[in-house]
Design a protein around this motif. Structure first.
Motif, PDB file in Angstrom:
ATOM      1  N   ALA A 136       0.870  -1.184   0.000  1.00 54.85           N
ATOM      2  CA  ALA A 136       0.000   0.000   0.000  1.00 54.85           C
ATOM      3  C   ALA A 136       0.901   1.225   0.000  1.00 54.85           C
ATOM      4  CB  ALA A 136      -0.911   0.002   1.228  1.00 54.85           C
ATOM      5  N   PHE A 137       0.376   2.345  -0.443  1.00 55.18           N
ATOM      6  CA  PHE A 137       1.174   3.563  -0.515  1.00 55.18           C
ATOM      7  C   PHE A 137       1.578   4.041   0.874  1.00 55.18           C
ATOM      8  CE2 PHE A 137      -0.673   4.063  -4.795  1.00 55.18           C
ATOM      9  CZ  PHE A 137       0.484   4.387  -5.492  1.00 55.18           C
ATOM     10  N   ALA A 138       2.796   4.536   0.965  1.00 54.84           N
ATOM     11  CA  ALA A 138       3.278   5.213   2.166  1.00 54.84           C
ATOM     12  C   ALA A 138       3.506   6.677   1.808  1.00 54.84           C
ATOM     13  CB  ALA A 138       4.572   4.576   2.666  1.00 54.84           C
ATOM     14  N   ASP A 139       3.397   7.529   2.796  1.00 50.58           N
ATOM     15  CA  ASP A 139       3.486   8.980   2.599  1.00 50.58           C
ATOM     16  C   ASP A 139       4.934   9.378   2.289  1.00 50.58           C
ATOM     17  OD1 ASP A 139       3.475  11.759   2.757  1.00 50.58           O
ATOM     18  OD2 ASP A 139       2.169  11.808   4.527  1.00 50.58           O
ATOM     19  N   PRO A 140       5.200   9.886   1.074  1.00 50.17           N
ATOM     20  CA  PRO A 140       6.580  10.231   0.711  1.00 50.17           C
ATOM     21  C   PRO A 140       7.142  11.427   1.469  1.00 50.17           C
ATOM     22  CG  PRO A 140       5.062  10.948  -1.003  1.00 50.17           C
ATOM     23  CD  PRO A 140       4.264  10.140  -0.028  1.00 50.17           C
ATOM     24  N   ARG A 141       6.308  12.119   2.224  1.00 48.75           N
ATOM     25  CA  ARG A 141       6.802  13.247   3.015  1.00 48.75           C
ATOM     26  C   ARG A 141       7.484  12.785   4.299  1.00 48.75           C
ATOM     27  NH1 ARG A 141       1.098  16.247   3.318  1.00 48.75           N
ATOM     28  NH2 ARG A 141       0.621  14.100   3.944  1.00 48.75           N
ATOM     29  N   LEU A 142       7.345  11.502   4.611  1.00 52.50           N
ATOM     30  CA  LEU A 142       7.877  10.975   5.864  1.00 52.50           C
ATOM     31  C   LEU A 142       9.105  10.112   5.623  1.00 52.50           C
ATOM     32  CD1 LEU A 142       4.534   9.922   7.595  1.00 52.50           C
ATOM     33  CD2 LEU A 142       5.798  12.069   7.845  1.00 52.50           C
ATOM     34  N   ALA A 143      10.126  10.319   6.447  1.00 53.12           N
ATOM     35  CA  ALA A 143      11.359   9.543   6.351  1.00 53.12           C
ATOM     36  C   ALA A 143      11.137   8.125   6.868  1.00 53.12           C
ATOM     37  CB  ALA A 143      12.468  10.230   7.138  1.00 53.12           C
ATOM     38  N   ALA A 144      12.128   7.280   6.651  1.00 48.50           N
ATOM     39  CA  ALA A 144      11.997   5.860   6.984  1.00 48.50           C
ATOM     40  C   ALA A 144      11.778   5.621   8.474  1.00 48.50           C
ATOM     41  CB  ALA A 144      13.230   5.099   6.505  1.00 48.50           C
ATOM     42  N   ASP A 145      12.320   6.486   9.318  1.00 46.54           N
ATOM     43  CA  ASP A 145      12.133   6.301  10.754  1.00 46.54           C
ATOM     44  C   ASP A 145      10.836   6.920  11.253  1.00 46.54           C
ATOM     45  OD1 ASP A 145      13.168   8.820  10.156  1.00 46.54           O
ATOM     46  OD2 ASP A 145      14.091   9.061  12.130  1.00 46.54           O
ATOM     47  N   GLN A 146      10.033   7.479  10.334  1.00 45.69           N
ATOM     48  CA  GLN A 146       8.759   8.083  10.704  1.00 45.69           C
ATOM     49  C   GLN A 146       7.573   7.365  10.075  1.00 45.69           C
ATOM     50  OE1 GLN A 146       9.682  11.891   9.004  1.00 45.69           O
ATOM     51  NE2 GLN A 146      10.317  12.776  10.967  1.00 45.69           N
ATOM     52  N   ALA A 147       7.780   6.765   8.912  1.00 44.01           N
ATOM     53  CA  ALA A 147       6.669   6.171   8.165  1.00 44.01           C
ATOM     54  C   ALA A 147       6.724   4.649   8.236  1.00 44.01           C
ATOM     55  CB  ALA A 147       6.730   6.600   6.701  1.00 44.01           C
ATOM     56  N   PRO A 148       5.622   4.005   8.627  1.00 45.44           N
ATOM     57  CA  PRO A 148       5.577   2.550   8.486  1.00 45.44           C
ATOM     58  C   PRO A 148       5.432   2.199   7.003  1.00 45.44           C
ATOM     59  CG  PRO A 148       3.477   3.380   9.309  1.00 45.44           C
ATOM     60  CD  PRO A 148       4.397   4.563   9.208  1.00 45.44           C
ATOM     61  N   VAL A 149       6.427   1.515   6.466  1.00 40.67           N
ATOM     62  CA  VAL A 149       6.431   1.173   5.037  1.00 40.67           C
ATOM     63  C   VAL A 149       6.225  -0.331   4.908  1.00 40.67           C
ATOM     64  CG1 VAL A 149       7.767   1.221   2.899  1.00 40.67           C
ATOM     65  CG2 VAL A 149       7.989   3.091   4.559  1.00 40.67           C
ATOM     66  N   PHE A 150       5.226  -0.723   4.140  1.00 40.97           N
ATOM     67  CA  PHE A 150       4.870  -2.129   4.012  1.00 40.97           C
ATOM     68  C   PHE A 150       5.201  -2.598   2.599  1.00 40.97           C
ATOM     69  CE2 PHE A 150       2.272  -0.312   7.340  1.00 40.97           C
ATOM     70  CZ  PHE A 150       2.415  -1.230   8.374  1.00 40.97           C
ATOM     71  N   TRP A 151       6.338  -3.262   2.472  1.00 36.72           N
ATOM     72  CA  TRP A 151       6.760  -3.767   1.172  1.00 36.72           C
ATOM     73  C   TRP A 151       5.949  -4.990   0.788  1.00 36.72           C
ATOM     74  CZ3 TRP A 151       9.751  -0.652  -1.535  1.00 36.72           C
ATOM     75  CH2 TRP A 151      10.540   0.288  -0.858  1.00 36.72           C
ATOM     76  N   HIS A 152       5.774  -5.181  -0.507  1.00 38.92           N
ATOM     77  CA  HIS A 152       5.032  -6.338  -1.012  1.00 38.92           C
ATOM     78  C   HIS A 152       5.954  -7.549  -1.074  1.00 38.92           C
ATOM     79  CE1 HIS A 152       2.640  -8.846  -3.746  1.00 38.92           C
ATOM     80  NE2 HIS A 152       1.607  -8.110  -3.377  1.00 38.92           N
ATOM     81  N   ALA A 153       5.407  -8.721  -0.820  1.00 42.16           N
ATOM     82  CA  ALA A 153       6.219  -9.944  -0.810  1.00 42.16           C
ATOM     83  C   ALA A 153       6.953 -10.152  -2.125  1.00 42.16           C
ATOM     84  CB  ALA A 153       5.332 -11.152  -0.499  1.00 42.16           C
ATOM     85  N   ASP A 154       6.328  -9.776  -3.238  1.00 43.47           N
ATOM     86  CA  ASP A 154       6.950  -9.989  -4.549  1.00 43.47           C
ATOM     87  C   ASP A 154       8.188  -9.121  -4.753  1.00 43.47           C
ATOM     88  OD1 ASP A 154       5.002 -11.820  -5.098  1.00 43.47           O
ATOM     89  OD2 ASP A 154       3.815 -10.500  -6.398  1.00 43.47           O
ATOM     90  N   ALA A 155       8.323  -8.039  -3.981  1.00 46.01           N
ATOM     91  CA  ALA A 155       9.475  -7.146  -4.130  1.00 46.01           C
ATOM     92  C   ALA A 155      10.655  -7.593  -3.275  1.00 46.01           C
ATOM     93  CB  ALA A 155       9.080  -5.716  -3.756  1.00 46.01           C
ATOM     94  N   LEU A 156      10.413  -8.534  -2.377  1.00 44.88           N
ATOM     95  CA  LEU A 156      11.447  -8.984  -1.447  1.00 44.88           C
ATOM     96  C   LEU A 156      12.134 -10.213  -2.013  1.00 44.88           C
ATOM     97  CD1 LEU A 156       9.257  -8.544   1.725  1.00 44.88           C
ATOM     98  CD2 LEU A 156      11.164  -7.082   1.065  1.00 44.88           C
ATOM     99  N   LYS A 157      13.427 -10.109  -2.259  1.00 47.46           N
ATOM    100  CA  LYS A 157      14.151 -11.192  -2.917  1.00 47.46           C
ATOM    101  C   LYS A 157      14.363 -12.388  -1.993  1.00 47.46           C
ATOM    102  CE  LYS A 157      16.572  -8.068  -6.051  1.00 47.46           C
ATOM    103  NZ  LYS A 157      17.882  -7.580  -6.533  1.00 47.46           N
TER     104      LYS A 157
END
Length: 272
Positions: free
Chosen positions: A80-101
């Motif tokens: 799902a989209f994460a807010d690009p205004r937030l840095a990695a230590d501020q935004a919960p980012v949920f990567w898709h399984a298909d993107a994870l090697k």
């Protein structure tokens, strides 16, 4: 002498230099480059909804439950989209399984008395945990600590806070080496001595930080010399910029090129 990192933190304005103070792992660096991509920002602005609410479970796991798939976000490697205004230590980012090697596949079975398999809960892992449950109902949990991330797809766990006996899967024999490395790291996450804020082992963290600063300065229209000053400091640039070796100029050009490449899709390689 002015610290180049402190100087760039004041001027860059987009937290590029601040990565120095956070135990970023590959998934965090990937997000930092992706969130600077103008096409991603445009897709995020058009998304409905722009933000999905996370809940924090009793064991501290951050959970995002998706009512449906978001193909536009999946195009970028995200569930799902994460807010690009937030840095990695501020935004919960949920990567898709298909993107994870590299991905741990786990079947959660019910613990039975007398079983030789020790039961676990997600709370046994002494790291930050981001979990997403997609339309397929399978939780994907990203364990993050000490500059390392380990993603786990868990089948059969209906309640994420419940205890379970883990059964790990291999896709084929060529998967053994990668899975062994991931499982060793998972075991470290459960050890009482594990420090989740320890210095990250990510080999390229300084180069990635420099590439990120170079990208930010380049996007602001700065010259290569100005970019070099933001990264290396004015004294070093004054001394070396006009030298016969051209080393600092070439290094700055390479950092700008690397940052641009990572922003435009190369960030996926950092997910590992």
């Amino acid at each position: 002498m002015t610290n180049p990192v402190s100087h760039s933190r004041r001027d860059a304005g987009d937290n590029a230099a601040a990565c120095n103070s956070v135990a970023y792992d590959g998934s965090d660096w990937a997000w930092e480059f992706l969130r600077r991509n103008e096409d991603y920002k445009a897709d995020w602005r058009c998304s409905v909804p722009q933000r999905l609410s996370c809940i924090t479970l009793i064991d501290g796991t951050r959970l995002l439950r998706l009512p449906r798939r978001f193909p536009r976000a999946e195009k970028w490697g995200l569930s799902a989209f994460a807010d690009p205004r937030l840095a990695a230590d501020q935004a919960p980012v949920f990567w898709h399984a298909d993107a994870l090697k590299r991905l741990v596949r786990l079947n959660a079975t019910r613990p039975t008395p007398g079983s030789k398999t020790a039961s676990l809960t997600l709370g046994n892992f002494r790291v930050d945990r981001h979990a997403v449950i997609g339309a397929n109902g399978v939780p994907l949990v990203l364990m993050k600590g000490g500059g390392v991330h380990v993603p786990i797809a868990i089948h059969g766990l209906r309640v994420l806070t419940a205890a379970f006996a883990p059964v790990f899967e291999l896709t084929d024999l060529t998967d053994i080496a990668a899975q062994t490395e991931l499982l060793k790291q998972l075991k470290r996450f459960t050890e009482p001595s594990f420090q989740k804020t320890q210095r990250p082992p990510f080999a390229n963290d300084e180069r990635l930080q420099h590439a990120l600063i170079a990208l930010d300065e380049s996007l602001r229209g700065k010259t290569y010399r100005q970019i070099a000053i933001a990264i290396f400091g004015e004294k070093k640039v004054t001394e070396e910029w006009r030298s016969h070796s051209q080393f600092l100029k070439d290094r700055t050009r390479r950092l700008v090129a690397k940052g641009t490449e990572l922003m435009k899709g190369g960030y996926r390689d950092l997910l590992g």
